[in-house]
Design a protein around this motif. Structure first.
Motif, PDB file in Angstrom:
ATOM      1  N   SER A 141       0.824  -1.206   0.000  1.00  0.00           N
ATOM      2  CA  SER A 141       0.000   0.000   0.000  1.00  0.00           C
ATOM      3  C   SER A 141       0.857   1.255   0.000  1.00  0.00           C
ATOM      4  N   ALA A 142       1.981   1.215   0.722  1.00  0.00           N
ATOM      5  CA  ALA A 142       2.865   2.381   0.761  1.00  0.00           C
ATOM      6  C   ALA A 142       3.376   2.713  -0.640  1.00  0.00           C
ATOM      7  N   ALA A 143       3.750   1.687  -1.379  1.00  0.00           N
ATOM      8  CA  ALA A 143       4.247   1.916  -2.742  1.00  0.00           C
ATOM      9  C   ALA A 143       3.156   2.511  -3.622  1.00  0.00           C
ATOM     10  N   THR A 144       1.929   2.020  -3.472  1.00  0.00           N
ATOM     11  CA  THR A 144       0.820   2.522  -4.283  1.00  0.00           C
ATOM     12  C   THR A 144       0.464   3.957  -3.903  1.00  0.00           C
TER      13      THR A 144
ATOM     14  N   GLY B  80     -11.821   8.252 -11.812  1.00  0.00           N
ATOM     15  CA  GLY B  80     -12.282   7.304 -12.819  1.00  0.00           C
ATOM     16  C   GLY B  80     -11.475   6.025 -12.871  1.00  0.00           C
ATOM     17  N   ASP B  81     -11.029   5.656 -14.065  1.00  0.00           N
ATOM     18  CA  ASP B  81     -10.342   4.374 -14.265  1.00  0.00           C
ATOM     19  C   ASP B  81      -8.997   4.301 -13.558  1.00  0.00           C
ATOM     20  N   ALA B  82      -8.471   5.445 -13.135  1.00  0.00           N
ATOM     21  CA  ALA B  82      -7.194   5.426 -12.412  1.00  0.00           C
ATOM     22  C   ALA B  82      -7.327   4.757 -11.049  1.00  0.00           C
ATOM     23  N   VAL B  83      -8.570   4.662 -10.554  1.00  0.00           N
ATOM     24  CA  VAL B  83      -8.794   4.020  -9.256  1.00  0.00           C
ATOM     25  C   VAL B  83      -8.951   2.515  -9.489  1.00  0.00           C
ATOM     26  N   THR B  84      -7.839   1.840  -9.617  1.00  0.00           N
ATOM     27  CA  THR B  84      -7.843   0.387  -9.759  1.00  0.00           C
ATOM     28  C   THR B  84      -8.139  -0.235  -8.399  1.00  0.00           C
ATOM     29  N   PRO B  85      -8.427  -1.527  -8.342  1.00  0.00           N
ATOM     30  CA  PRO B  85      -8.630  -2.170  -7.041  1.00  0.00           C
ATOM     31  C   PRO B  85      -7.444  -1.968  -6.098  1.00  0.00           C
ATOM     32  N   ALA B  86      -6.220  -2.003  -6.636  1.00  0.00           N
ATOM     33  CA  ALA B  86      -5.038  -1.820  -5.788  1.00  0.00           C
ATOM     34  C   ALA B  86      -4.980  -0.395  -5.231  1.00  0.00           C
ATOM     35  N   VAL B  87      -5.303   0.592  -6.064  1.00  0.00           N
ATOM     36  CA  VAL B  87      -5.303   1.982  -5.606  1.00  0.00           C
ATOM     37  C   VAL B  87      -6.383   2.196  -4.552  1.00  0.00           C
ATOM     38  N   ALA B  88      -7.558   1.666  -4.807  1.00  0.00           N
ATOM     39  CA  ALA B  88      -8.656   1.799  -3.841  1.00  0.00           C
ATOM     40  C   ALA B  88      -8.298   1.166  -2.514  1.00  0.00           C
ATOM     41  N   ALA B  89      -7.677  -0.009  -2.564  1.00  0.00           N
ATOM     42  CA  ALA B  89      -7.313  -0.709  -1.328  1.00  0.00           C
ATOM     43  C   ALA B  89      -6.261   0.066  -0.545  1.00  0.00           C
TER      44      ALA B  89
END
Length: 394
Positions: A6-9, A114-123
């Protein structure tokens, strides 16, 4: 502590989130108030919403928290969390409301990015949010426990004193005849009033009386908006509230409180209505027999605008090593100085702990001067009225 993934994201996406956070908070509040109009009517400051400062405060706190997690992964930003938690506790914010905020905040993030919010970004950002939320809930629970769970309580106005053309002091006692809990000099209470349109708006005001008094004392400046709306609650208090009227007050909260021993050098600097917590601090120091040097600095538009001046100077006179320095933009009197607060020529002893209260430009300027004079940043403590924009530390 953020997980490594998460820190990297968060590190990779913080610039994009930061660039869009103004729009995100705009969407967030729109969604929140559409779903829960009672929050704008009875909790959030409508003037700050109209001026946009509340949106800036939310954006700043999220960005500051995320940046701190990245830069100091093993430390919590306790000072920031404490200040927010005290504000929340004074307003009666509940743990359940963090769920509501989460729902609408993350919906706003998805709408804007929008699409920039991938599941990894959201998490990853979900993890940031809940680290902050759970930390705040824990501090707020402790504060509620310390106040025995008391919420707002009715107080009767027993005296009203006109300090200046725009500042009035109210002295209040519990309407139920019960005792008044003690407070620490520098703390504030929330005051709730019912306005003409039925809204029950709430504001924080510093306690300007001496700790240990049997009444609560607040000194309220009437806020003239200019480019922003006039202060709804301050105008109501000035125009409508007289002895015999009843207001709702919270327990005392706030973490701008005195620390150190009786010999600690102190500097109390204020501007405008920021004088209110400083007067309470001086009263406390006089009552406790503080022996160390106390430097009192205050800036105002003119002597006529300087609220509580007599109290400020009288308490300072009771201290064995106090010096008072007054600055006025106009009509300066003998023994005072013309212009904005300037610490040049004012002694700042080694080991000084400084307490500041006033508008952001004043806080920035005085803090910078203190640090240049050798005061450790950790020893400069401040309170700003209104939403804390997290800029005073810059």
């Amino acid at each position: 502590m953020l997980t490594e993934q998460s820190a990297a994201t968060v590190r990779a996406t913080l610039p994009a989130v930061g660039a869009a956070i103004g729009e995100i908070t705009e969407r967030f509040y729109g969604r929140l108030f559409a779903a829960h109009p009672e929050l704008l009517r009875d909790l959030f400051n409508r003037g700050n919403q109209a001026a946009g400062t509340q949106k800036q405060a939310l954006a700043g706190s999220i960005a500051a928290f995320a940046a701190h997690l990245l830069d100091h992964p093993d430390q919590r930003p306790d000072a920031m969390l404490s200040r927010i938690a005290h504000k929340h506790a004074s307003l009666g914010v509940s743990a359940e409301q963090y769920e509501v905020v989460h729902e609408h905040l993350f919906a706003a993030i998805a709408e804007v990015l929008g699409d920039a919010v991938t599941p990894a970004v959201a998490a990853a950002w979900d993890e940031v949010y809940w680290l902050m939320a759970h930390a705040l809930v824990a501090v707020e629970k402790r504060l509620y426990d310390e106040s025995a769970g008391r919420g707002l309580r009715e107080f009767e106005v027993v005296e009203r004193v006109t300090e200046t053309a725009d500042v009035v002091t109210f002295r209040l006692r519990p309407a139920d005849g019960g005792p008044v809990a003690g407070f620490r000099a520098g703390q504030y209470v929330s005051v709730r009033v019912t306005l003409d349109d039925g809204a029950r708006q709430i504001r924080q005001y510093s306690l300007s009386g001496a700790p240990g008094e049997t009444v609560r004392q607040i000194s309220v400046k009437r806020v003239h908006g200019g480019t922003t709306p006039d202060g709804e609650v301050s105008h109501h208090l000035h125009a409508r509230v007289r002895p015999g009227d009843v207001l709702e007050l919270s327990e005392p909260y706030g973490d701008l409180v005195l620390a150190g021993g009786p010999d600690t050098p102190l500097l109390l600097a204020s501007a405008g209505i920021g004088v209110t917590p400083m007067v309470a601090m001086l009263a406390d120091l006089a009552a406790s027999g503080h022996r160390g040097p106390v430097t009192v600095v205050h800036g105002d538009r003119s002597p006529a605008d300087h609220a509580l001046r007599a109290d400020q100077t009288a308490y300072a006179a009771k201290l064995p090593e106090a010096a008072v320095h007054l600055f006025y933009e106009r009509d300066a009197e003998p023994g005072t100085r013309t212009g904005l607060v300037d610490l040049a020529g004012i002694a700042v002893p080694p080991g000084t702990r400084a307490y500041l209260c006033g508008p952001l430009p004043f806080l920035r300027a005085v803090r910078a001067q203190l640090i240049s004079r050798g005061v450790a940043p950790a020893d400069v403590h401040y309170e700003v009225f209104g939403p804390d924009l997290w800029l005073a530390q810059g």
